[in-house]
Structures are given as structure tokens and as C-alpha cells.
Design an enzyme around this catalytic site. Structure first.
Site, mmCIF file in Angstrom:
data_model
loop_
_atom_site.group_PDB
_atom_site.id
_atom_site.type_symbol
_atom_site.label_atom_id
_atom_site.label_comp_id
_atom_site.label_asym_id
_atom_site.label_seq_id
_atom_site.Cartn_x
_atom_site.Cartn_y
_atom_site.Cartn_z
ATOM 1 N N GLY A 87 -1.560 6.816 10.011
ATOM 2 C CA GLY A 87 -2.625 5.916 10.183
ATOM 3 C C GLY A 87 -2.430 4.623 10.071
ATOM 4 O O GLY A 87 -1.142 4.153 10.354
ATOM 5 N N SER A 88 -3.286 3.902 9.294
ATOM 6 C CA SER A 88 -3.150 2.412 9.152
ATOM 7 C C SER A 88 -1.652 1.871 8.157
ATOM 8 O O SER A 88 -1.658 0.787 8.133
ATOM 9 C CB SER A 88 -4.347 1.877 8.811
ATOM 10 O OG SER A 88 -5.315 1.865 9.736
ATOM 11 N N THR A 89 -1.358 2.937 7.538
ATOM 12 C CA THR A 89 -0.419 2.819 6.427
ATOM 13 C C THR A 89 1.043 2.327 7.217
ATOM 14 O O THR A 89 1.891 1.819 6.806
ATOM 15 C CB THR A 89 0.017 3.723 5.667
ATOM 16 O OG1 THR A 89 0.300 5.058 6.689
ATOM 17 C CG2 THR A 89 -0.971 4.089 4.575
ATOM 18 N N LEU A 90 0.864 2.572 8.695
ATOM 19 C CA LEU A 90 2.029 2.063 9.432
ATOM 20 C C LEU A 90 2.236 0.619 9.818
ATOM 21 O O LEU A 90 3.006 -0.095 10.227
ATOM 22 C CB LEU A 90 2.113 2.888 10.855
ATOM 23 C CG LEU A 90 3.259 2.721 11.710
ATOM 24 C CD1 LEU A 90 4.523 3.337 11.044
ATOM 25 C CD2 LEU A 90 3.206 3.146 13.112
ATOM 26 N N LYS A 91 0.799 -0.059 9.890
ATOM 27 C CA LYS A 91 0.640 -1.437 10.339
ATOM 28 C C LYS A 91 1.429 -2.404 9.488
ATOM 29 O O LYS A 91 2.156 -3.683 10.343
ATOM 30 C CB LYS A 91 -0.776 -1.721 10.078
ATOM 31 C CG LYS A 91 -1.802 -1.107 10.912
ATOM 32 C CD LYS A 91 -3.162 -1.312 10.559
ATOM 33 C CE LYS A 91 -4.280 -0.451 11.614
ATOM 34 N NZ LYS A 91 -5.552 -0.691 11.168
#
Length: 652
Positions: A399-403
Site C-alpha cells: 500500500g502507501s508505505t511504498l510511496k
């Protein structure tokens, strides 16, 4: 002349030294049938060929004899045999056995026997030829002594897997009295065993009325249970029974694992490696990973009952292993999950030390040691949340932890200008050629967004567009620079993180991957390591589990520049400390961290609503603790915000 030579050769008298040399050659080949043909007539009257060959074969097999070497130094000059009925020769025997090397010197006597035509020499055999200590009618025995298994400790010397003394509950059948049925019913309830399981132990063939029949070991810390069971008629508590014990129980079950008695299949597979039918072997977790070091070396003794010891090798204790794990943090992390399906990974981002590895739901590894009921085993296996499965080493959509990684790749490739504003109107965005596919923003209504804004508010559209601007090849290369597709050399086997199943097959897949959806899969361990980049001037630490005195090792160096690492870190700080940040609430006094939330949607298809996993990765200001938490099924529970207060509480 030819006939004279032939007749002379045919009339040459047999030599005992040649005869014994032939016998020794057969012995070295372990051709026991041919050896039997060379032994004397009076020996053959005492032992049949089947018994002769089986005795050698059984003894050599039982002691696991290898490299058997019999040496006979044949005399250089012909042995004088005139007027002699027997001749004695010395010989040496050496072999490798299960109990070590065996060597001895012995003598063999050859006797002259008349045949129909002439005579020959035969070995006057007896059992001392096998071993000098072995007399007729005696057996060679092999016994083993189990080594003390090495223990596992945390960084502060607290035991995580130890050899301790526990209680064992047992029954003396003859003392159950008239209340047997009531006693077994009560005991069944207390020990969580069925009455049938207890009665099966009582009905074993060796059981007698006055013998103590072990039923189950119990946790030495459970004094209340100990008092209750020992108050039952005919039930007794045997104290200080040696056992493996796991003090953290459920909190470290998936990390440490447990041991069990070796199975018949494993014993066959590991034949020759020192295991016996009673050996304990690591089944899962670090008990299995470090099995070769923890188990030690089994001791062996080859001996003759009521006689001498032929060879003996004492048992060698296994190695003690100290981990980087902090037992208190491990227990606290498990308590924060409170039965939710999820995991917690904690590392020191500057050194790579792993401080906690937690998976939930869990099981009590002591149940495998003390005895697990059939109902407990069934409930563990039937539980849809899979409590027996470790989660911290498996892969999930980040999820957004990859951003922050997408941001780092954008900066490194020059695609992203951190100050440049991107115009984004509305909640959704799609390209004209995408058909019905679109990307949705969740946390913000900003129409003009720079990199910091996008990280603080976790803007999906911003990072989807960024990935498209970077392009397939450079985005994939960027993720590979963070370790995607690489095997993580780590003490605990961990699944490799992957970018896609078969490349970026569409623009939509690339766009989704930019904000941690699509087909991107990461393990919590790997994700934790990637965030160390932002506190290590752009280099990624290599995590490790076993305590050692060594300088930190970077898994990947100079992935991004120090300036870009600092830039992203400052945005991650605002994620938690700016009122508009997705990790702002709840505010916890005394906790000063930077981090990133992430909600990963798990869809079977675009038309079906899927489950959601909630992530929160955070690092404290001192860069001495980095925590990654992933909680499954957080839909309708706040998404990633479900994990935020739990992680903050761990820092507190």
C-alpha cells in the site's frame, strides 16, 4: 623343460602367509562367505556360515563401521613350516565407527589340515578376531547419550528457549479408588485432554497399578494448576522433570519455534547424522534454522555387556545462541496486536539489529512440549486466521508505505522536482485510454500538490502519475535498487519481495504500483530495511538476528543521495507531526517519530470489494528504533489508522 616347470609349479607347497594374505584381502572386501571357506574344520563345527556372516554384518552395521582396514605385513622371507602344525601371524584392524576410531592389534593362528590331495592352511577363527574383547556367546552393544541442547537468549541474556525443570502430572492407577471416573473427568478439564487420551496412556502395556504413569507436563509458572491437579486422588506431581521451555510463549512462537521427537521419516532422511529414535529436533522457527548448532553431538558407546568398552565418544552440548531480540519489546509488540492477524518487525535502523519479530494470532509452543490435546490441535489447524503461520517473513501488498520509495526513485531519476506543484482536480483520475479504470485519492482535496504534500496526505494520484512519468524500465530498476527480487541473506528464511507477476503489462498496472498496489509484494522485514535508507544518508541497512560484535553492514549502498534521503525523512516526520498528516492522530506525548501509513486493498476483482491491510512504518528521532506493523482486515476499522496508535504505544 616346459613340462618340468609346470609340474614343479603344481607341486609347490601351500604357504600359510599367502593363505592368510588371501583371507585378509577378503576381509577388507567384507566378503564374509569366502572368509568362511578359509576357516578351520573345527571352527566350522562351532559356527554355521549363516551365523558367521551375519555376526560380522550385524556388528559392523550396528556400530556403523566405515573404512574397515585390516593390515597384514607379509613376511619378506618364506615362513618355515617343516614339522609345524600351526603358524601365528599378527594383524592390525582399524575402522571408523559411530563412537569414533577403533584400532587394535591381534593374532591369527593358521592350522594345517590334510585334504584328499595334499594339505592346506586354514584360519583358526574365534570371535576375538572381530574384537579382542569379544568372547563366545557375548554381544556387541551400542548405547547413546543425548547432548544438552543449546539455549537461545535475547540481547540482554533473557532466555527465549531454555532447558528447565517442569512439573509432570501422572497417575498411579491403583490409587484412583472408587472415584476414578470423577477424577479423570476433573483431570481432563484441568489438563485440556480428553478422557480417551488419558485412558490411552493408562492402558499401555507396561502400566502396573503401583507405577507412576506420566500424563502431561505443565508450565512451572502455573502454580494454581499444579495445586489443583495434585489434590486429586491418585494424581501426583513429579517435580523437576527436564524439558525444553519457552518463557515468552505465544509472543515469540513463530520466531523461536519448538522441538519435537524426531519422526521416522526424518530419522531415515538424517541417517548417519547422530540422531536416534528419542532425539528432539527443531520443527519450525529458529529451533529449526539453528538445529545443527543447537543440537550438539550425540554421545555413543560400543561395549560388551558385563565386559569392556570397545569405543566411547562423549556427548557434546549444543551451542548457546544469543539474538539481537529484545524480549520486552517482543512481548509488548505481541500484546499490541491483541489477537488481530498481523505482524510487527522492529529493527535498529543504524545497526541492522532485529529487535522484535512478531506474528499474530499465535500458539503456545510449550503445548508441543507439554502435550497438546487433539481438540487444541484441531482448533489451530481449522482457524481461518492460520495461527501456526508466521507472517513477518511473508509478502503482502505494501500500500502507501511504498510511496517514499517511489518518491526516492523519482528524485534519483530527475523526474520529480520536490518543489514543483502537480495539479490534481477531484477525487479520481484516469487516462482516456483506460476504459473504466481510475485512481482514487483518499485523504486530501488539494488541487496543487508537491512531493511533501503528496507524502503527508498520501496522495495516490500523485504517485501514480509519478510512476508513469518514470516509466516501466526505470521504475523497475529503481525498485530493484531497493532489493526487490533479491534474496535477503537473513537468519530467518524470508520470501523475496516482487514487483509484478510478469512485468508491467499495462499503464494501469504501473500506475497502481506507484502507490503500492498493483502486483507489488513486500515482506515486513524487507519494508523495514528499506526505510533505514532515510536515516542512513541513502544506504539500506542489512538486518540480522544473531548478536555479534561487528560493524553495521549495508545491504544496498547509496540508493539515493543524502540530500534526497533527508528530504523524504522530513516529509515522513510531518506525516506524523503535521495536523494534516495521515499518521498525526492520536497525538501521544513524549513520542517523537517520523513514519508513513499505508492501506493496501486486496481485491479479487475490480467489481468486488476486497479486504484491507493496514500498515504503519515509523522511526524515532534518535534513529535507534524502527517499527513496521501490518494488521490484516482493517476495513471498517479505520484502515491504516488502526495500526497508528498501536505503534505509537510501542514507542512510548
Amino acid at each position: 623343460m616346459f613340462m618340468v616347470v609346470v609340474l614343479a609349479a603344481c607341486s609347490e607347497k601351500p604357504k600359510p602367509e599367502d593363505r592368510f594374505a588371501e583371507y585378509v584381502s577378503m576381509w577388507n572386501e567384507q566378503d564374509f562367505n569366502s572368509m568362511y571357506e578359509r576357516i578351520s574344520s573345527n571352527t566350522k563345527e562351532k559356527i554355521a556360515i549363516e551365523d558367521f556372516t551375519k555376526r560380522y554384518e550385524n556388528i559392523y552395521s550396528g556400530i556403523e563401521a566405515e573404512n574397515v582396514k585390516i593390515t597384514f605385513n607379509k613376511p619378506k622371507e618364506e615362513v618355515e613350516t617343516k614339522d609345524k602344525e600351526d603358524i601365528t601371524f599378527p594383524y592390525n584392524v582399524s575402522m571408523e565407527t559411530i563412537a569414533g576410531k577403533v584400532e587394535f592389534t591381534h593374532e591369527a593362528t593358521l592350522v594345517k589340515e590334510e585334504l584328499e590331495k595334499g594339505y592346506n592352511w586354514f584360519v583358526q577363527w574365534d570371535s576375538t578376531h572381530i574384537f579382542p574383547q569379544l568372547q563366545e556367546g557375548q554381544e556387541v552393544k551400542v548405547s547413546s547419550s543425548q547432548p544438552v541442547r543449546g539455549e537461545i537468549y535475547d540481547r540482554n541474556g533473557n532466555p527465549l528457549a531454555q532447558n528447565g525443570k517442569v512439573y509432570e502430572v501422572g497417575i498411579e492407577p491403583g490409587k484412583l479408588g472408587d472415584e476414578k471416573a470423577a477424577t479423570l473427568t476433573e483431570l481432563s478439564s484441568l489438563l485440556q485432554l480428553s478422557i480417551e487420551e488419558i485412558e490411552a496412556k493408562l492402558n499401555e502395556s507396561w502400566v502396573k497399578p503401583d507405577l507412576f504413569v506420566p500424563i502431561k507436563k505443565i508450565d512451572p509458572n502455573n502454580q494454581e494448576l499444579a495445586v489443583k491437579v495434585s489434590s486429586l486422588q491418585g494424581v501426583f506431581l513429579q517435580k523437576e522433570v527436564s524439558s525444553r521451555y519457552y518463557p515468552l510463549g505465544e509472543s515469540a512462537a513463530h520466531l523461536i519455534g519448538y522441538v519435537q521427537t524426531i519422526s521416522a521419516e526424518q530419522l531415515e532422511k538424517l541417517k548417519g547424522q547422530g540422531y536416534t529414535r528419542s532425539s528432539k529436533i527443531g520443527k519450525v522457527g529458529l529451533e529449526q534454522v539453528f538445529e545443527d548448532r543447537l543440537r550438539g553431538e550425540t554421545g555413543w558407546k560400543i561395549y560388551i555387556p558385563n565386559g569392556e568398552v570397545i569405543a566411547e565418544k562423549p556427548a557434546e552440548s549444543g551451542e548457546n545462541i544469543t539474538l539481537t531480540i529484545d524480549a520486552i519489546l517482543q512481548a509488548n509488540a505481541y500484546s499490541q496486536l491483541k489477537g488481530d492477524a498481523g505482524s510487527v518487525v522492529a529493527i535498529h535502523p543504524k545497526t541492522g539489529e532485529t529487535l522484535a519479530l512478531v506474528s499474530s494470532p499465535s500458539y503456545n509452543p510449550n503445548d508441543f512440549i507439554f502435550g497438546m490435546s487433539n481438540s487444541t490441535w484441531k482448533s489451530l489447524n481449522d482457524n481461518p486466521l492460520k495461527p501456526l503461520m508466521a507472517r513477518f517473513n511473508k509478502t503482502y501488498a505494501p500500500g502507501s508505505t511504498l510511496k517514499p520509495l517511489t518518491a526516492a526513485i523519482g528524485l534519483a531519476t530527475g523526474i520529480t522536482n520536490p518543489e514543483e506543484k502537480m495539479t490534481i482536480e477531484g477525487k479520481t483520475w484516469a487516462k482516456d485510454n483506460w476504459g473504466g479504470k481510475s485512481i482514487t485519492r483518499v485523504s486530501t482535496n488539494l488541487t496543487s500538490v508537491n512531493l511533501n504534500d503528496a507524502l503527508v496526505t498520501s496522495d495516490n494520484i500523485y504517485f501514480a502519475r509519478t510512476a508513469l512519468a518514470i516509466g516501466n524500465e526505470k521504475f523497475e530498476q529503481g525498485l530493484q535498487s531497493f532489493g526487490f527480487g533479491d534474496e535477503l541473506v537473513y537468519e530467518f528464511p524470508t520470501t523475496k519481495s516482487t514487483i509484478s507477476n510478469n512485468g508491467f503489462s499495462s499503464e494501469g498496472l504501473l500506475a497502481d504500483s506507484g502507490y503500492g498496489q498493483g502486483e507489488v509484494q513486500m515482506s515486513p522485514i524487507h519494508l523495514s530495511s528499506t526505510y533505514s535508507v532515510f536515516v542512513n544518508n541513502g544506504s539500506m541497512i542489512k538486518p540480522y538476528l544473531e548478536k555479534k560484535d561487528a560493524a553495521p553492514v549495508f545491504w544496498k549502498e547509496n540508493i539515493v543521495s543524502p540530500a534526497h534521503a533527508e528530504l523524504i525523512y522530513n516529509s515522513l516526520y510531518q506525516v506524523v507531526n503535521h495536523p494534516q498528516g495521515t499518521g498525526y492522530k492520536p497525538v501521544v506525548e513524549g513520542v517523537n517519530i517520523a513514519g508513513k501509513t499505508g492501506t493496501a486493498e486486496l481485491k479479487v476483482s475490480k467489481d468486488v470489494a476486497g479486504e484491507e491491510n493496514g500498515w504503519f512504518v515509523a522511526v524515532n528521532n534518535e534513529a535507534s528504533l524502527l517499527i513496521t506493523m501490518m494488521v490484516e482486515n482493517v476495513k471498517d476499522r479505520g484502515g491504516s489508522h488502526y495500526a497508528v496508535p498501536k505503534v505509537k504505544e510501542l514507542f512510548r
